[in-house]
Design a protein around this motif. Structure first.
Motif: not given
Lengths: 359, 359
Positions: B91-98
């Motif tokens: 599972l990958i989580l990216l940042p807000e507005i990347w």
């Protein structure tokens, strides 16, 4: 966008208006000052008029030592209250179960018939007398209460005239069972309370919970929705739950609900069967710890200024200004009811305009 | 007392059953072991059968640096995701507005038509391709989304087959206005989302919020009531709100709802108009910080074991076992509706029997 925003229609059921406690030490700030700093709109003008009211008072958290001697416990608490009043405290918060050891064996023995009063309840008689003689408000921690054939863990609130303003019976009983390690089940002797308790006092609107009640965010949310300024939780967390969650829960309740949270524990007695964590604390509406302590007996004094709640509502306009947030704590139920009927994809949110003011 | 407790009737609307994600690295503990340790009853037996399921997987929080070069941002994110997948992240989580600078000037320029897909949305096309090729689940942080004449701050979730499983549009927009100091109003360009987003993936049931959404406990409570295992909040708190509340809010949501909370911020760029706090974090269901970081670019890897949620439910049986708590997050609305109609003194609480198991 702002013009179409009708806060009075956004919260169902309507929130109670904030009470206006008598001002004992008030200062008035010209609205113009705030106008200079912030971008006001007609809602704020209507809400605050042209003045921002500062309402200060001193709270005392009496982290008392508790012994097996009930008469000593009562006299000891009385002395602590009087000392705090001498130092200017207008609101006193006592610990959970301060007149009795915290044990199921003790609860029936130390329990008092609060409703009967007089000799049937020397602990609350003392609280009533001191509150009247010193003209202070007392959130009387809790004591075991006998009512008919039932026992409760009950917190009595006395006004400055010595009258019993409210009685909160702990709703969420605390049971712990670690075979071979620690077992404590309040439910063996106690009956759970059945309703939340919010009370108007001369020092504001106060919501009451006892210890384990603090874990239930919905109880705090109810109090917030009803316009509480301050939540008071007498509580004896233990050596496991204390370091894990005591501060976190207080800060979470305060920051989420944007109000003050005060807690009061008994002092720690390492020799007792139930060892309290201590760490009585006052937390502000931004989740900031104003005053706290370790586990020894002490009385913490701190100043509460309810205008901070209003200021914080300007700075972090989460509850008061946003349509979504205005629905506030009622939102969960409303949404879930709706969701339950219509399925998750039909859930209606409304969002008009969010404004976050910060220092 | 226990015999009369019917959990299936205690929560309205009924909670969805917990999904059973595919077990990639599972161990089975004999029920007898737990029987030995804990005082089970038929409810637990019915619920867990004779086995306690351990479900482990690795999550990666990619705290990415973001530049004004969109193509670079996409390639950079792709590389970070692939690197994390190489290390075993499922599972990958990216940042807000990347994929874009965090500014109202940039949002319209960098926005993509996610629903149209293909060349109209190179950012989500990349996410889809990587998730399919690596067979991983991606909570794609957020990007500015163009839909008709509106812009949203949107998080896309891709399954292991590369399909778009869900799209969350930030519900609570973040506006800040300190004249002469800092002004940022998402609502100048963005439109708010209208519904919560909970999604079943191969790594569990996940509730999505974006940044400011985390302040609204009711959103997390909805997800908890719907059986979420994990809440994911891509979020760029700033240098004021970050130190104040970022960790507190994550821990509060996790401890109150008894589930995992993962957050992912962009790395800090001191030269940008909006400076992010960083501090991406994974919090466990007891409010414990499992892994966190400072503000530099990094990818955090951590193991999630959902059996911890069940274990914690044994130890601190707040949500699953108590009638009052079973009503759980629905309680607030139900109570307030009732209270609104009948007044505060008629509020019915039910409490049967509380059991707290602790280590």
């Amino acid at each position: 966008m702002e013009a179409s925003f009708k806060p009075e229609e956004a919260r169902v059921p309507a929130a109670l208006p904030l009470p206006t406690p008598p001002v004992t030490k008030a200062t008035f700030s010209l609205f113009l000052l705030h106008f200079y700093i912030f971008d006001y709109n007609s809602y704020q003008v209507a809400k605050f008029g042209h003045f921002l009211l500062h309402f200060y008072f001193k709270i005392a958290l009496c982290q008392l030592s508790v012994t097996t001697d009930k008469e000593r416990n009562i006299a000891h608490a009385q002395q602590a209250i009087q000392d705090a009043a001498d130092k200017g405290a207008q609101l006193i918060l006592l610990p959970e179960i301060w007149n009795s050891p915290y044990s199921n064996d003790s609860f029936p023995v130390y329990a008092e018939d609060i409703d009967a009063g007089g000799d049937a309840s020397p602990s609350t008689r003392m609280l009533s007398e001191v509150s009247r003689s010193r003209k202070i408000t007392i959130i009387g921690g809790s004591i075991p209460e006998r009512s008919g054939d039932k026992l409760y863990n009950s917190c009595c609130v006395f006004g400055t005239d010595g009258k019993l303003l409210a009685k909160h019976r702990k709703i969420h009983l605390f049971d712990i069972d670690i075979p071979g390690k620690m077992t404590f089940k309040e439910s063996r002797t106690l009956t759970a309370g059945e309703r939340p308790t919010i009370v108007d006092t001369e020092v504001g609107r106060i919501g009451i919970g006892i210890c384990y009640d603090i874990r239930f965010q919905e109880l705090a949310a109810i109090y917030a929705a009803r316009g509480a300024h301050l939540l008071c939780y007498p509580g004896a967390f233990n050596m496991t739950t204390g370091p894990l969650h005591w501060e976190l829960l207080q800060r979470a309740r305060a920051a989420d609900c944007q109000l003050y949270v005060a807690t009061c524990s008994p002092a720690r007695d390492g020799g007792s069967s139930y060892v309290a964590w201590g760490h009585s604390t006052l937390v502000g509406p931004f989740g900031e710890v104003f005053v706290t302590t370790e586990h020894e007996e002490t009385t913490l004094m701190a100043e509460i200024d309810y205008s901070v709640i209003e200021q914080r509502s300007f700075f972090l306009l989460k509850i008061e200004k946003f349509p979504v947030a205005l629905a506030g704590p009622t939102l969960v139920g409303a949404l879930l009811c709706y969701w339950g009927e219509h399925g998750p994809t039909s859930l209606p949110f409304s969002h008009e305009h969010t404004m976050l003011y910060l220092f």
